[in-house]
Design a protein around this motif. Structure first.
Motif: not given
Length: 466
Positions: A109-117, A131-132, A77-86
């Motif tokens: 308190g952070t929103t993150a994108s994620w993907r399964v590879v 996150t909470g 699983v890859e995820y990113s929550f700032e500066n397009d850093e995965w």
């Protein structure tokens, strides 16, 4: 071309036949794992579907992500929550059906994108997760200095503990926490019943943490109910009774726990508990093995030296440090206000109200201490000259702040020094020239405990969560 070959090609899906697989007329291996040659076959692409997420029940900075896959295969699983850093989880062998892993390292308190590879390159995105919220009582830090190029390779995260209440050595709600280099909390756990936690640490195995739940100062029971918890970030492993624990504890290479006890007689006793044993063994007592140490001295620091099989033992009641031979239970040397000990050179560098004692890799002694005039809390380093019975002062760092109690300091693998300035609520990482490369300020007079840097949080989650 034979009739059989034509029939096979006609029945083969287009996705597994092509010129870009790396196969060739010489029978080479295809780029996605299939055998080449005259139109060789490859494993079909994995199908990944039904992506979902949920927050961890207890620590809402951690997120469970799950998916279905139609066949067994390596995934991450890859995820990113700032500066397009995965970032990514550990790669795992997913099974056909439902799979899940725990995502850690994302701040509250952070929103993150994620993907399964998949190993073969199939990538499917999930709906972003959030996150909470930060726990309302958890103290937060501001970053005063961050020289990222001067920090490596000393860890991406800090494990420590803090009292949510203001003041020095006071009762309160004690949090064990992990923050990233930007001071953002990514994990936190509250000690129950306002019990104290000030010596959280990564286990020597590197795959879980140890944190203390001391009752000595909250329940006034001589520490009879004190315990040490062994825990992954996502679940507890076990709770170990450590009666008498009131300040520091250490873990030995064989998983024995040692601590200073006010429960086992002899004033202050250095005791051990072997793994799996219910027996607590006394190694050393101040009254029996430390002439002139004073009536009922009380410790505040402990460090185990595996090479010498000895303990460095710090006492705040007499501003002294003693080294204890573990095999014989004898005092090897001491220094400070206790008479008959090693001298200081120069004499103006004598430590007082010291905490956070340790030996560096070079064998020097490192402490957090008040200046002799009591004005500031500083880190001091000494060469221990056993032949001349002298502590030769070789380096110091003046934090510029004052902690009326507590403190912790460590020499890091890149030569920097980590200094947590106790109840001042400040933390510094400084280079050999005493320049500040990292400075966190918890914005209040709040008691910081022991501190340790961590490189990879996935080392600390349970095997089933990876």
């Amino acid at each position: 071309m034979t009739l059989l070959t034509l029939l096979l090609l006609a029945c083969t899906p287009a996705s597994v036949v092509g010129d870009d697989t790396g196969g060739g007329g010489d029978g080479g291996t295809s780029g996605d794992g299939g055998t080449g040659g005259d139109g060789g076959f490859t494993v079909p692409d994995m199908e990944i579907s039904e992506l979902s997420w949920s927050l961890h029940d207890e620590v809402e900075a951690m997120v469970w992500v799950s998916w279905a896959q139609d066949q067994s295969g390596q995934v991450r699983v890859e995820y990113s929550f700032e500066n397009d850093e995965w970032h990514q989880t550990r790669e795992k062998l997913g099974t056909a059906g439902r799979n899940q892993v725990l995502v850690v390292g994302v701040p509250f308190g952070t929103t993150a994108s994620w993907r399964v590879v998949s190993e073969g390159g199939v990538t499917v995105e999930g709906d972003p997760f959030t996150t909470g919220d930060v726990p309302s009582d958890l103290p937060l830090a501001s970053v005063e200095v961050l020289e990222e190029d001067k920090l490596l390779p000393t860890g991406k995260y800090l494990l420590s503990s803090i009292n949510a209440d203001r003041g020095g050595w006071t009762g309160g709600d004690y949090w064990t926490f992990i923050v990233d280099r930007k001071g953002r909390p990514v994990w936190a756990s509250l000690a129950p019943n306002r019990h104290w936690t000030i010596f959280a640490q990564v286990a020597l195995s590197g795959d879980h943490i140890l944190w203390d739940e001391a009752t000595y100062w909250s329940d006034w029971d001589s520490g009879a109910g004190s315990t040490v918890h062994r825990t992954y970030l996502d679940q507890e492993i076990e709770e170990i009774a450590t009666p008498g624990l009131h300040h520091a504890f250490v873990q030995l290479p064989d998983d024995t726990l040692a601590w200073g006890s006010q429960y086992h007689g002899g004033g202050e006793a250095l005791v051990e508990r072997a793994p799996g044993s219910d027996v607590v063994t006394t190694v050393w007592t101040a009254s029996g093995e430390w002439p002139g140490s004073g009536r009922d001295p009380e410790s505040n620091g402990l460090f185990y030296d595996a090479e010498r099989n000895s303990y460095l033992y710090s006492y705040y009641t007499n501003s002294s440090v003693v080294e204890v031979d573990r095999a014989t239970g004898k005092s090897l040397w001491w220094a400070g206000e206790v008479g008959g000990g090693y001298a200081f050179s120069p004499s103006t560098t004598q430590f007082t109200w010291q905490h956070g004692i340790s030996y560096t890799e070079a064998g020097t002694l490192l402490v957090s201490t008040h200046k002799q005039d009591g004005s500031m809390t500083i880190a001091r380093e000494y060469e221990v000259d056993h032949e001349n019975e002298t502590l030769n002062h070789i380096w110091s760092y003046d934090s510029g702040v004052y902690a009326d109690t507590n403190g912790d300091t460590w020499r890091l693998e890149n030569g920097n020094t980590l200094h947590l300035v106790g109840s001042s609520g400040h933390l510094f990482e400084v280079a050999a020239d005493s320049s500040i490369v990292w400075h966190l300020d918890f914005n209040a007079n709040k008691l910081l405990g022991r501190g340790q840097l961590i490189e990879d949080l996935y080392d600390l989650v349970s095997p089933e969560a990876r």
